[in-house]
Design a protein around this motif. Structure first.
Motif, PDB file in Angstrom:
ATOM      1  N   VAL A   1      29.340  15.579 -12.806  1.00  0.00           N
ATOM      2  CA  VAL A   1      28.565  16.236 -14.182  1.00  0.00           C
ATOM      3  C   VAL A   1      26.992  15.776 -14.694  1.00  0.00           C
ATOM      4  O   VAL A   1      26.465  16.191 -15.650  1.00  0.00           O
ATOM      5  CB  VAL A   1      29.349  15.571 -14.824  1.00  0.00           C
ATOM      6  N   GLU A   2      27.043  14.024 -14.313  1.00  0.00           N
ATOM      7  CA  GLU A   2      25.882  13.495 -14.854  1.00  0.00           C
ATOM      8  C   GLU A   2      24.276  13.724 -13.961  1.00  0.00           C
ATOM      9  O   GLU A   2      23.225  13.865 -15.200  1.00  0.00           O
ATOM     10  CB  GLU A   2      25.899  12.009 -13.884  1.00  0.00           C
TER      11      GLU A   2
ATOM     12  N   LEU B   1      24.143  17.337 -13.810  1.00  0.00           N
ATOM     13  CA  LEU B   1      23.508  18.626 -14.558  1.00  0.00           C
ATOM     14  C   LEU B   1      23.782  17.588 -16.026  1.00  0.00           C
ATOM     15  O   LEU B   1      22.830  18.782 -16.433  1.00  0.00           O
ATOM     16  CB  LEU B   1      24.968  19.504 -14.478  1.00  0.00           C
ATOM     17  N   GLU B   2      24.246  17.297 -16.785  1.00  0.00           N
ATOM     18  CA  GLU B   2      23.578  16.680 -17.777  1.00  0.00           C
ATOM     19  C   GLU B   2      21.878  15.940 -17.877  1.00  0.00           C
ATOM     20  O   GLU B   2      21.327  16.575 -18.604  1.00  0.00           O
ATOM     21  CB  GLU B   2      24.271  15.888 -18.114  1.00  0.00           C
ATOM     22  N   HIS B   3      21.422  15.131 -17.036  1.00  0.00           N
ATOM     23  CA  HIS B   3      20.712  15.116 -16.988  1.00  0.00           C
ATOM     24  C   HIS B   3      19.757  16.368 -16.631  1.00  0.00           C
ATOM     25  O   HIS B   3      18.219  16.482 -16.699  1.00  0.00           O
ATOM     26  CB  HIS B   3      20.093  14.180 -15.845  1.00  0.00           C
TER      27      HIS B   3
ATOM     28  N   ILE C   1      20.097  19.517 -17.571  1.00  0.00           N
ATOM     29  CA  ILE C   1      19.581  19.599 -18.396  1.00  0.00           C
ATOM     30  C   ILE C   1      18.553  19.338 -19.975  1.00  0.00           C
ATOM     31  O   ILE C   1      17.828  19.977 -20.269  1.00  0.00           O
ATOM     32  CB  ILE C   1      21.079  20.716 -19.423  1.00  0.00           C
ATOM     33  N   LYS C   2      18.484  18.319 -20.066  1.00  0.00           N
ATOM     34  CA  LYS C   2      17.693  17.201 -20.998  1.00  0.00           C
ATOM     35  C   LYS C   2      17.021  17.461 -20.320  1.00  0.00           C
ATOM     36  O   LYS C   2      15.856  17.696 -21.458  1.00  0.00           O
ATOM     37  CB  LYS C   2      18.185  16.175 -21.231  1.00  0.00           C
TER      38      LYS C   2
END
Length: 78
Positions: free
Chosen positions: A65-66, A68-70, A72-73
């Motif tokens: 998840v981390e 993926l979030e990175h 996306i940012k």
């Protein structure tokens, strides 16, 4: 390729293909092997492995998840 021998209880009702899928799927999800290596463990093509993974409860996406979030940012320029 290494050879691994497992002694399983007679009471365990599992076919060789299922055992290989479970083992390879776990290794893939943990990032220990690539998708191609996991498919080789089972003795099938990458495409077949991808198609079958869901039936065994594995995801083809082994992104945290981390991560993926990175991503996306970064993609959004944040």
């Amino acid at each position: 390729m290494k050879t691994l021998t497992l002694n399983l209880p007679d009471s365990l009702d599992i076919e060789e293909f299922e055992a290989k899928m479970l083992f390879a799927g776990q290794l893939y999800e943990k990032g220990k092997v690539t998708l191609g290596q996991a498919a080789d463990i089972v003795g099938i093509s990458k495409r077949s492995f991808i198609e079958i993974m869901g039936r065994f409860g594995f995801s083809v996406f082994n992104y945290s998840v981390e991560d993926l979030e990175h991503d996306i940012k970064v993609a959004l320029g944040n």
